[in-house]
Design a protein around this motif. Structure first.
Motif, short mmCIF file in Angstrom:
data_model
loop_
_atom_site.label_atom_id
_atom_site.label_comp_id
_atom_site.label_asym_id
_atom_site.label_seq_id
_atom_site.Cartn_x
_atom_site.Cartn_y
_atom_site.Cartn_z
N ILE A 1 0.84 -1.20 0.00
CA ILE A 1 0.00 0.00 0.00
C ILE A 1 0.88 1.25 0.00
O ILE A 1 1.92 1.29 0.64
N TYR A 2 0.42 2.25 -0.74
CA TYR A 2 1.13 3.52 -0.85
C TYR A 2 0.22 4.64 -0.37
O TYR A 2 -0.96 4.64 -0.67
N TYR A 3 0.84 5.60 0.31
CA TYR A 3 0.11 6.80 0.68
C TYR A 3 0.12 7.74 -0.51
O TYR A 3 1.18 8.05 -1.06
N GLY A 4 -1.06 8.17 -0.94
CA GLY A 4 -1.11 9.11 -2.04
C GLY A 4 -2.52 9.29 -2.55
O GLY A 4 -3.45 8.61 -2.13
N ASP A 5 -2.65 10.21 -3.48
CA ASP A 5 -3.93 10.54 -4.08
C ASP A 5 -3.95 9.97 -5.49
O ASP A 5 -3.18 10.39 -6.36
N ALA A 6 -4.81 9.00 -5.73
CA ALA A 6 -4.88 8.32 -7.03
C ALA A 6 -5.34 9.25 -8.15
O ALA A 6 -5.25 8.90 -9.31
N ILE A 7 -5.82 10.42 -7.80
CA ILE A 7 -6.22 11.39 -8.83
C ILE A 7 -4.99 11.94 -9.55
O ILE A 7 -5.05 12.24 -10.73
N THR A 8 -3.88 12.04 -8.85
CA THR A 8 -2.72 12.68 -9.44
C THR A 8 -2.00 11.74 -10.41
O THR A 8 -1.72 10.59 -10.08
N PRO A 9 -1.71 12.24 -11.60
CA PRO A 9 -0.96 11.42 -12.56
C PRO A 9 0.37 10.94 -11.98
O PRO A 9 0.79 9.81 -12.26
N MET A 66 1.09 9.97 -8.98
CA MET A 66 0.88 8.77 -8.17
C MET A 66 0.60 7.57 -9.05
O MET A 66 1.11 6.47 -8.80
N LEU A 67 -0.21 7.76 -10.07
CA LEU A 67 -0.52 6.67 -10.99
C LEU A 67 0.74 6.20 -11.71
O LEU A 67 0.94 4.99 -11.90
#
Length: 110
Positions: free
Chosen positions: A27-35, A37-38
């Motif tokens: 698991i990663y901490y981050g916002d999946a909205i941001t390219p 992070m993707l």
């Protein structure tokens, strides 16, 4: 996990991350909205992505950003309402599963 399929999870809730890491989840901490992070989790080399959140605006943004990075990944999306399905398909989702459908399947299974 039980099927032996490699996966990663993106999450923003620190408590959820703490528990998942303790259980050995990738698991990663981050916002999946941001390219960013993707790209960090290598969505471009994924065969399948699952978007399983309850925020319609964020779900749509994630689908758009996944598609901007990779046209070939298969996107499965969970949504609350049947009325959202057509829009999710237009944005690039390959499958959209509503809570009503999930509940029906669970009831039928039991």
């Amino acid at each position: 996990k039980y099927a032996g399929i490699p996966y990663v999870i993106i999450e923003m809730n620190p408590e959820t991350i703490k528990k998942a890491r303790a259980a050995g989840e990738p698991i990663y901490y981050g916002d999946a909205i941001t390219p960013f992070m993707l790209e960090h989790v290598k969505v471009s080399s994924a065969r399948i992505t699952v978007v399983a959140m309850y925020e319609p605006t964020a779900t749509r943004a994630i689908i758009r950003n996944i598609r901007s990075i990779c046209q070939t990944v298969y996107i499965i999306v969970r949504t609350r309402a049947i009325s959202e399905i057509d829009d999710l398909y237009r944005l690039g989702a390959n499958e959209a599963i509503t809570e009503e459908f999930e509940t029906s399947i669970e009831i039928f299974t039991r």
